[in-house]
Design a protein around this motif. Structure first.
Motif, PDB file in Angstrom:
ATOM      1  N   THR A 112     -40.515  28.016  15.567  1.00  0.00           N
ATOM      2  CA  THR A 112     -39.097  28.179  15.300  1.00  0.00           C
ATOM      3  C   THR A 112     -38.860  29.202  14.204  1.00  0.00           C
ATOM      4  O   THR A 112     -39.768  29.574  13.458  1.00  0.00           O
ATOM      5  N   THR A 164     -32.588  24.367  18.154  1.00  0.00           N
ATOM      6  CA  THR A 164     -31.770  23.847  17.056  1.00  0.00           C
ATOM      7  C   THR A 164     -30.767  22.831  17.582  1.00  0.00           C
ATOM      8  O   THR A 164     -30.637  21.726  17.039  1.00  0.00           O
ATOM      9  N   GLU A 169     -29.606  31.645  11.180  1.00  0.00           N
ATOM     10  CA  GLU A 169     -30.064  30.593  12.090  1.00  0.00           C
ATOM     11  C   GLU A 169     -31.091  29.698  11.409  1.00  0.00           C
ATOM     12  O   GLU A 169     -31.109  28.483  11.620  1.00  0.00           O
ATOM     13  N   GLU A 212     -30.996  25.653  10.999  1.00  0.00           N
ATOM     14  CA  GLU A 212     -32.147  24.862  11.415  1.00  0.00           C
ATOM     15  C   GLU A 212     -32.676  24.020  10.254  1.00  0.00           C
ATOM     16  O   GLU A 212     -33.064  22.858  10.434  1.00  0.00           O
TER      17      GLU A 212
END
Length: 331
Positions: free
Chosen positions: A2, A99, A261, A265
């Motif tokens: 991720t 997410t 992002e 997350e």
């Protein structure tokens, strides 16, 4: 791997002060500094990405984002309620699937533009010296009855109260909601700017009950451990038992998409979710599976709120505010 994992790995190699990002990200936060500043600091420590924060009322920040358009300096909008996020959803980018999948569908935007980060339940806080649980109403609609004359506190300018009114509109219709708002005014409901003063007023005996989010009880008890106050849940399906969320989204105009992002997350990481359980005074619900709620809270799975979709709240916010104006609760 991720986005957050990549950034954590980079930070581990480069050490504190990693220059792997393009600079600080800007977060418009409708969440109070006292609550979320430790989370922001933890994100920076973990990733090396600095965060500049503009704090304010969620609805006002949403209006600012809408006015700024593509020129907004914000990279992330961290809001107190889904209505504020939904009000600017056209300016939010779709979040990565990994997410979004951290939380249940009911706690995120149907189009993936924002995601819930913590949960809260609407309750009736009451003075335990003056009332017993069995004397409390089973529905929020009963608060317009004569026996509650002058005994109820509400915060009509607060985003969470407005979300509750939206839930009532969506579940019962505008006419029934207008009737309730008129009835509350006729019944002398007292107004406060925020939720904490409502709970404090209940504790002091200024009023007997108040409509708030569940976690304000813990905030006041932290300062007044012996305060005679407790929370009451309305019956299943009642609009007064709305289960709502705080949430976050990334602005589509950002030039730091990866860092933004990664911030969202991080808010859904186990570490950040446990923050609400282990450290935050607000006693909110974590939304990620595997992280248990604070001790003493009824599990979210056992609370049945009104049958409404949080993703619809943004489109309804303007009409809710207008109805509150028409009924005299807002100027």
């Amino acid at each position: 791997m991720t986005a957050l994992a990549v950034l954590l790995a980079a930070a581990a190699v480069a050490g504190c002060g990693s220059d792997g990002s393009d600079g600080p990200i800007t977060v418009y936060s409708g969440r109070e500094e006292e609550l979320v500043a430790p989370l922001f600091d933890r994100f920076t420590e973990s990733t090396g990405i600095d965060v500049e924060v503009r704090y304010g009322d969620s609805a006002e920040l949403a209006a600012t984002i809408a006015e700024e358009g593509d020129n907004s300096p914000a990279d992330v909008f961290f809001a107190q309620d889904p209505g504020s996020l939904g009000a600017v959803d056209e300016q939010l980018a779709e979040l990565p699937a990994e997410t979004l999948d951290r939380v249940a569908e009911r706690f995120r935007d149907a189009d993936g533009r924002w995601v819930g980060t913590s949960g809260r339940v609407r309750v009736l806080v009451y003075n335990t010296d003056r009332l017993e649980e069995g004397e409390l109403p089973s529905s929020v609609l009963e608060l317009t009855q004569p026996e509650w004359q002058g005994r109820v506190g509400i915060a009509p300018t607060n985003a969470s109260f407005q979300a509750f009114v939206t839930a009532m509109r969506l579940s019962l219709g505008d006419d029934r909601t207008r009737e309730w708002l008129d009835g509350m005014k006729d019944n002398g409901a007292k107004t406060y700017e925020r939720n904490t003063p409502i709970v404090e007023a209940v504790a002091s005996g200024e009023i007997d009950v108040g409509l708030v989010n569940h976690y304000y009880l813990a905030l006041v008890l932290e300062e007044q451990p012996d305060a005679p106050i407790a929370n009451h849940l309305f019956e299943a399906g009642d609009p007064g038992t709305l289960v709502s969320v705080a949430g976050a989204g990334v602005l589509s105009s950002t030039d730091q998409e990866d860092d933004a992002e990664a911030f969202v997350e991080f808010l859904l990481s186990d570490d950040a979710q446990r923050f609400y359980v282990d450290e935050a005074e607000e006693n909110e619900y974590p939304l990620v599976d595997g992280v248990d709620p604070p001790e003493g809270l009824v599990p979210l799975a056992e609370i049945e709120g009104p049958d409404v979709a949080l993703t619809a709240f943004g489109a309804e916010l303007e009409q809710t505010v207008e109805l509150l104006r028409q009924t005299g609760w807002l100027t």
